[in-house]
Design a protein around this motif. Structure first.
Motif, PDB file in Angstrom:
ATOM      1  N   LEU A  60      10.714  28.373 -34.243  1.00 50.00           N
ATOM      2  CA  LEU A  60       9.722  28.065 -33.204  1.00 50.00           C
ATOM      3  C   LEU A  60       8.991  26.752 -33.472  1.00 50.00           C
ATOM      4  CD1 LEU A  60       8.117  31.577 -32.539  1.00 50.00           C
ATOM      5  CD2 LEU A  60       9.672  30.289 -31.051  1.00 50.00           C
ATOM      6  N   CYS A  61       9.050  26.275 -34.714  1.00 49.51           N
ATOM      7  CA  CYS A  61       8.418  24.982 -35.023  1.00 49.51           C
ATOM      8  C   CYS A  61       9.082  23.838 -34.251  1.00 49.51           C
ATOM      9  CB  CYS A  61       8.497  24.701 -36.524  1.00 49.51           C
ATOM     10  SG  CYS A  61       7.258  25.567 -37.492  1.00 49.51           S
ATOM     11  N   VAL A  62      10.371  23.979 -33.962  1.00 46.83           N
ATOM     12  CA  VAL A  62      11.102  22.898 -33.278  1.00 46.83           C
ATOM     13  C   VAL A  62      10.554  22.660 -31.873  1.00 46.83           C
ATOM     14  CG1 VAL A  62      13.358  22.104 -32.460  1.00 46.83           C
ATOM     15  CG2 VAL A  62      13.171  23.296 -34.658  1.00 46.83           C
ATOM     16  N   PRO A  63      10.518  23.673 -30.975  1.00 42.24           N
ATOM     17  CA  PRO A  63       9.933  23.433 -29.647  1.00 42.24           C
ATOM     18  C   PRO A  63       8.438  23.124 -29.723  1.00 42.24           C
ATOM     19  CG  PRO A  63      10.391  25.774 -29.949  1.00 42.24           C
ATOM     20  CD  PRO A  63      11.047  25.054 -31.077  1.00 42.24           C
ATOM     21  N   ALA A  64       7.761  23.677 -30.739  1.00 40.48           N
ATOM     22  CA  ALA A  64       6.327  23.402 -30.864  1.00 40.48           C
ATOM     23  C   ALA A  64       6.086  21.926 -31.173  1.00 40.48           C
ATOM     24  CB  ALA A  64       5.724  24.275 -31.955  1.00 40.48           C
ATOM     25  N   LEU A  65       6.843  21.376 -32.108  1.00 36.59           N
ATOM     26  CA  LEU A  65       6.702  19.957 -32.458  1.00 36.59           C
ATOM     27  C   LEU A  65       7.094  19.065 -31.285  1.00 36.59           C
ATOM     28  CD1 LEU A  65       8.126  20.041 -36.096  1.00 36.59           C
ATOM     29  CD2 LEU A  65       5.752  19.644 -35.419  1.00 36.59           C
ATOM     30  N   TYR A  66       8.154  19.470 -30.561  1.00 40.56           N
ATOM     31  CA  TYR A  66       8.577  18.692 -29.392  1.00 40.56           C
ATOM     32  C   TYR A  66       7.481  18.704 -28.323  1.00 40.56           C
ATOM     33  CZ  TYR A  66      11.110  17.306 -25.201  1.00 40.56           C
ATOM     34  OH  TYR A  66      11.489  16.671 -24.034  1.00 40.56           O
ATOM     35  N   GLY A  67       6.924  19.885 -28.077  1.00 42.63           N
ATOM     36  CA  GLY A  67       5.864  19.992 -27.073  1.00 42.63           C
ATOM     37  C   GLY A  67       4.645  19.180 -27.448  1.00 42.63           C
ATOM     38  N   ASN A  68       4.299  19.216 -28.721  1.00 42.64           N
ATOM     39  CA  ASN A  68       3.138  18.445 -29.179  1.00 42.64           C
ATOM     40  C   ASN A  68       3.360  16.949 -29.016  1.00 42.64           C
ATOM     41  OD1 ASN A  68       0.561  18.169 -30.751  1.00 42.64           O
ATOM     42  ND2 ASN A  68       1.938  17.121 -32.153  1.00 42.64           N
ATOM     43  N   ALA A  69       4.577  16.490 -29.330  1.00 41.70           N
ATOM     44  CA  ALA A  69       4.877  15.054 -29.242  1.00 41.70           C
ATOM     45  C   ALA A  69       4.941  14.575 -27.805  1.00 41.70           C
ATOM     46  CB  ALA A  69       6.202  14.762 -29.957  1.00 41.70           C
ATOM     47  N   ASN A  70       5.217  15.478 -26.862  1.00 37.59           N
ATOM     48  CA  ASN A  70       5.397  15.074 -25.464  1.00 37.59           C
ATOM     49  C   ASN A  70       4.257  15.517 -24.540  1.00 37.59           C
ATOM     50  OD1 ASN A  70       8.371  13.894 -25.145  1.00 37.59           O
ATOM     51  ND2 ASN A  70       8.456  15.577 -26.625  1.00 37.59           N
ATOM     52  N   THR A  71       3.178  15.993 -25.113  1.00 36.51           N
ATOM     53  CA  THR A  71       2.017  16.348 -24.304  1.00 36.51           C
ATOM     54  C   THR A  71       1.236  15.091 -23.945  1.00 36.51           C
ATOM     55  OG1 THR A  71       1.822  18.514 -25.379  1.00 36.51           O
ATOM     56  CG2 THR A  71      -0.121  17.678 -24.231  1.00 36.51           C
ATOM     57  N   GLU A  72       1.041  14.877 -22.666  1.00 39.96           N
ATOM     58  CA  GLU A  72       0.308  13.688 -22.220  1.00 39.96           C
ATOM     59  C   GLU A  72      -1.187  13.858 -22.473  1.00 39.96           C
ATOM     60  OE1 GLU A  72       1.101  12.454 -18.270  1.00 39.96           O
ATOM     61  OE2 GLU A  72       3.272  12.376 -18.522  1.00 39.96           O
ATOM     62  N   VAL A  73      -1.817  12.794 -22.904  1.00 38.46           N
ATOM     63  CA  VAL A  73      -3.262  12.780 -23.144  1.00 38.46           C
ATOM     64  C   VAL A  73      -3.903  11.827 -22.150  1.00 38.46           C
ATOM     65  CG1 VAL A  73      -5.088  12.288 -24.818  1.00 38.46           C
ATOM     66  CG2 VAL A  73      -2.906  13.257 -25.594  1.00 38.46           C
ATOM     67  N   TYR A  74      -4.926  12.282 -21.454  1.00 31.78           N
ATOM     68  CA  TYR A  74      -5.581  11.393 -20.492  1.00 31.78           C
ATOM     69  C   TYR A  74      -6.914  10.913 -21.052  1.00 31.78           C
ATOM     70  CZ  TYR A  74      -8.685  15.244 -18.969  1.00 31.78           C
ATOM     71  OH  TYR A  74      -9.617  16.246 -18.926  1.00 31.78           O
ATOM     72  N   TYR A  75      -7.266   9.675 -20.693  1.00 29.68           N
ATOM     73  CA  TYR A  75      -8.507   9.063 -21.174  1.00 29.68           C
ATOM     74  C   TYR A  75      -9.440   8.730 -20.016  1.00 29.68           C
ATOM     75  CZ  TYR A  75      -5.766   8.637 -25.432  1.00 29.68           C
ATOM     76  OH  TYR A  75      -4.993   8.930 -26.527  1.00 29.68           O
ATOM     77  N   ASN A  76      -9.119   9.247 -18.851  1.00 25.38           N
ATOM     78  CA  ASN A  76      -9.923   8.992 -17.657  1.00 25.38           C
ATOM     79  C   ASN A  76     -11.027  10.041 -17.560  1.00 25.38           C
ATOM     80  OD1 ASN A  76     -10.973   8.401 -15.188  1.00 25.38           O
ATOM     81  ND2 ASN A  76      -9.119   8.863 -14.009  1.00 25.38           N
ATOM     82  N   LEU A  77     -12.274   9.623 -17.747  1.00 23.93           N
ATOM     83  CA  LEU A  77     -13.392  10.563 -17.733  1.00 23.93           C
ATOM     84  C   LEU A  77     -13.561  11.223 -16.369  1.00 23.93           C
ATOM     85  CD1 LEU A  77     -16.029   8.541 -19.778  1.00 23.93           C
ATOM     86  CD2 LEU A  77     -14.451  10.277 -20.590  1.00 23.93           C
ATOM     87  N   ASN A  78     -13.165  10.508 -15.290  1.00 30.39           N
ATOM     88  CA  ASN A  78     -13.297  11.073 -13.939  1.00 30.39           C
ATOM     89  C   ASN A  78     -12.467  12.336 -13.764  1.00 30.39           C
ATOM     90  OD1 ASN A  78     -14.945   8.990 -13.269  1.00 30.39           O
ATOM     91  ND2 ASN A  78     -13.484   7.930 -11.969  1.00 30.39           N
ATOM     92  N   LYS A  79     -11.347  12.396 -14.492  1.00 30.20           N
ATOM     93  CA  LYS A  79     -10.383  13.474 -14.272  1.00 30.20           C
ATOM     94  C   LYS A  79     -10.955  14.837 -14.632  1.00 30.20           C
ATOM     95  CE  LYS A  79      -5.474  14.425 -15.001  1.00 30.20           C
ATOM     96  NZ  LYS A  79      -4.235  13.969 -15.663  1.00 30.20           N
ATOM     97  N   SER A  80     -11.937  14.876 -15.525  1.00 26.31           N
ATOM     98  CA  SER A  80     -12.497  16.148 -15.965  1.00 26.31           C
ATOM     99  C   SER A  80     -13.684  16.597 -15.122  1.00 26.31           C
ATOM    100  CB  SER A  80     -12.937  16.037 -17.434  1.00 26.31           C
ATOM    101  OG  SER A  80     -13.907  15.024 -17.589  1.00 26.31           O
ATOM    102  N   LEU A  81     -14.053  15.794 -14.114  1.00 30.28           N
ATOM    103  CA  LEU A  81     -15.206  16.143 -13.275  1.00 30.28           C
ATOM    104  C   LEU A  81     -14.743  16.737 -11.945  1.00 30.28           C
ATOM    105  CD1 LEU A  81     -17.467  12.982 -13.803  1.00 30.28           C
ATOM    106  CD2 LEU A  81     -17.776  15.245 -14.804  1.00 30.28           C
ATOM    107  N   PRO A  82     -15.523  17.627 -11.353  1.00 31.56           N
ATOM    108  CA  PRO A  82     -15.174  18.199 -10.040  1.00 31.56           C
ATOM    109  C   PRO A  82     -15.091  17.126  -8.962  1.00 31.56           C
ATOM    110  CG  PRO A  82     -16.923  19.463 -11.098  1.00 31.56           C
ATOM    111  CD  PRO A  82     -16.746  18.229 -11.914  1.00 31.56           C
ATOM    112  N   ASP A  83     -14.212  17.339  -7.988  1.00 28.82           N
ATOM    113  CA  ASP A  83     -13.997  16.343  -6.927  1.00 28.82           C
ATOM    114  C   ASP A  83     -15.161  16.254  -5.950  1.00 28.82           C
ATOM    115  OD1 ASP A  83     -11.518  15.740  -7.985  1.00 28.82           O
ATOM    116  OD2 ASP A  83     -10.470  17.206  -6.739  1.00 28.82           O
ATOM    117  N   ASP A  84     -16.014  17.280  -5.908  1.00 26.38           N
ATOM    118  CA  ASP A  84     -17.072  17.284  -4.908  1.00 26.38           C
ATOM    119  C   ASP A  84     -18.389  16.678  -5.401  1.00 26.38           C
ATOM    120  OD1 ASP A  84     -17.602  19.264  -6.722  1.00 26.38           O
ATOM    121  OD2 ASP A  84     -18.112  20.810  -5.238  1.00 26.38           O
TER     122      ASP A  84
END
Length: 469
Positions: free
Chosen positions: A363-387
């Motif tokens: 299970l470490c194999v898909p876990a490491l792959y998933g971790n390496a391919n998880t996108e990280v966002y740096y846009n502060l707006n994205k975490s705020l409600p749209d309204d």
């Protein structure tokens, strides 16, 4: 440790009273602690962004700025609104294209790419600059006052408006998710402990530790709203196990010792030995965050390390005093344990440990792959409600004016107009850049510097630097 444990058991009432009196300075300190809602202040001082910000604040008197969308107002009304904005404490300048065109000159007579960037339909853009930084109390109060006087005619975008909305939503919701965490923990404790009262004493004890921790944040000067939001729930999760461990040790020790005091003394000693290593590694883990160049790590690390220390102190000193004092009620509120036995699971683990280890490795194999391919966002707006007001304004700036992330480049004032024009062309050729606005652009369309109001000239030129938006 035996003498300390005996002292705790002997002076249980004194410890309980001290723990309650200590809440007074804790609550006062918590209320007096300044909360910072701007993540950008945690950037290192030596990076270009912060150096540029310092120049804008000191030389241009522009600690921050907001882009305002003005709807359905005539040039005369816009100019009047500018003057009203300028009377607000914290506002440095309020300018729009109406400062160039006046009340009679049509905007359509400006160059098309400039006209489209400042006006669409019956809406027009206004730039408001502030003396102080993005998240200062003065700037946030100014944005709030601007919103109150513009009614429905304006939408205020930019970082300061976003910080203000973040502040309001964080302050409104923090009690909600802390309450949710307490309720969920209470349910788990009711199932795992054998008394109705024990979970309440346990959570009350951790609540004291959380309040002590939040109160002593006052001595740090200020903390981030992120630290404030996560510290209480994180401290609850990290230190609850220690309290459960002590409670079970105490219940078992009562079967071996003649008095409750002797049983609790033994339980404190055993708990200290058992949780010492775990607590020290937890504290060390949080303190490693202090090595981050982004000083938000130090902010979170110090508060959480301090929180674990208070948690351990509460578990080993305060919680035993409460358990001893309320022991008769604990017996009266006892109930049958509801959690089923996990002996089958433990037997299975011992019997098939090789297979379990093999599954873990696979299970470490898909876990490491998933971790390496998880996108990280740096846009502060994205975490705020749209309204939110700021989200609505920023979305309209994006969709209508194609303004997503306005940035300012500072160049030496000795650069010639031709050099700035060449630089602007090179910037415009970069992917992602929609438009550059500088003195060279005005000159290109025959608008001389003398034709521009001083309020606009001071935005992009101060004698030492020129600004390109």
């Amino acid at each position: 440790m035996k003498k300390v444990a005996s002292f705790i058991c002997k002076h249980k009432l004194f410890i309980v009273l001290c723990s309650l009196f200590a809440l007074i300075p804790a609550v006062l300190g918590m209320q007096a602690t300044k909360i910072n809602y701007d993540i950008l202040v945690y950037l290192p001082d030596d990076i270009e962004t912060m150096k540029g910000q310092d120049i804008l604040t000191e030389d241009f008197n522009m600690g921050s700025f907001s882009t305002v969308i003005v709807d359905g107002m005539k040039p005369k009304e816009i100019l009047a609104l500018e003057e009203e904005f300028k009377t607000i404490e914290g506002v440095e300048k309020a300018i729009s294209v109406s400062d160039i065109t006046g009340t009679t000159f049509p905007i359509q007579m400006l160059p098309k790419n400039i006209a489209e960037k400042v006006s669409k339909g019956d809406s027009q853009l206004m730039l408001v600059t502030f003396h102080d930084s993005i998240s200062s109390d003065e700037t946030l109060a100014a944005v709030e006052q601007m919103r109150s006087i513009t009614d429905k005619h304006c939408k205020i975008g930019g970082m300061s408006a976003m910080v203000l909305d973040t502040q309001q939503i964080a302050d409104q919701e923090i009690l909600i998710y802390i309450a949710a965490a307490v309720v969920l923990c209470l349910i788990v404790l009711m199932l795992s402990l054998d008394s109705w009262l024990a979970p309440l004493l346990l959570l009350g004890n951790i609540g004291l530790a959380i309040l002590y921790n939040m109160g002593t944040n006052y001595f740090l000067g200020e903390i981030s709203y992120i630290t404030k939001a996560i510290s209480a729930v994180l401290q609850l999760g990290v230190t609850t196990d220690f309290s459960i461990f002590l409670y079970h040790k105490y219940e078992k020790s009562k079967q071996l010792y003649a008095t409750n005091n002797e049983a609790m003394s033994a339980a404190i000693q055993e708990t200290t030995l058992s949780v010492a290593g775990s607590s020290f590694t937890t504290i060390a883990g949080f303190l490693t965050l202090c090595t981050m160049s982004l000083t938000l790590g130090a902010d979170i690390g110090l508060v959480m390390a301090k929180g674990v220390i208070f948690g351990i102190f509460s578990v080993l000193v305060i919680f035993p005093a409460y358990l001893l004092l309320f022991d008769p009620l604990l017996q009266k509120t006892a109930h049958v344990k509801w959690l089923p036995s996990i002996s089958r699971i433990s037997d299975f683990t011992v019997k098939h440990y090789r297979k379990i280890l093999l599954v873990f490795i696979i299970l470490c194999v898909p876990a490491l792959y998933g971790n390496a391919n998880t996108e990280v966002y740096y846009n502060l707006n994205k975490s705020l409600p749209d309204d939110l007001s700021s989200s609505i304004a920023n979305e309209e700036l994006k969709e209508t004016y194609h303004i997503v992330s306005p940035s300012i480049i500072l160049v030496d004032d000795s650069l010639k107009p031709s050099e700035i024009e060449q630089l602007s062309k090179e910037l415009n050729a970069l992917d992602g850049i929609d438009m550059t606005l500088s003195s060279a652009l005005f000159s290109e369309y025959g608008i001389s510097e003398s034709m521009l109001p001083q309020s606009i000239r001071s935005i992009y030129q101060n004698g030492d630097y020129q600004a390109i938006l």
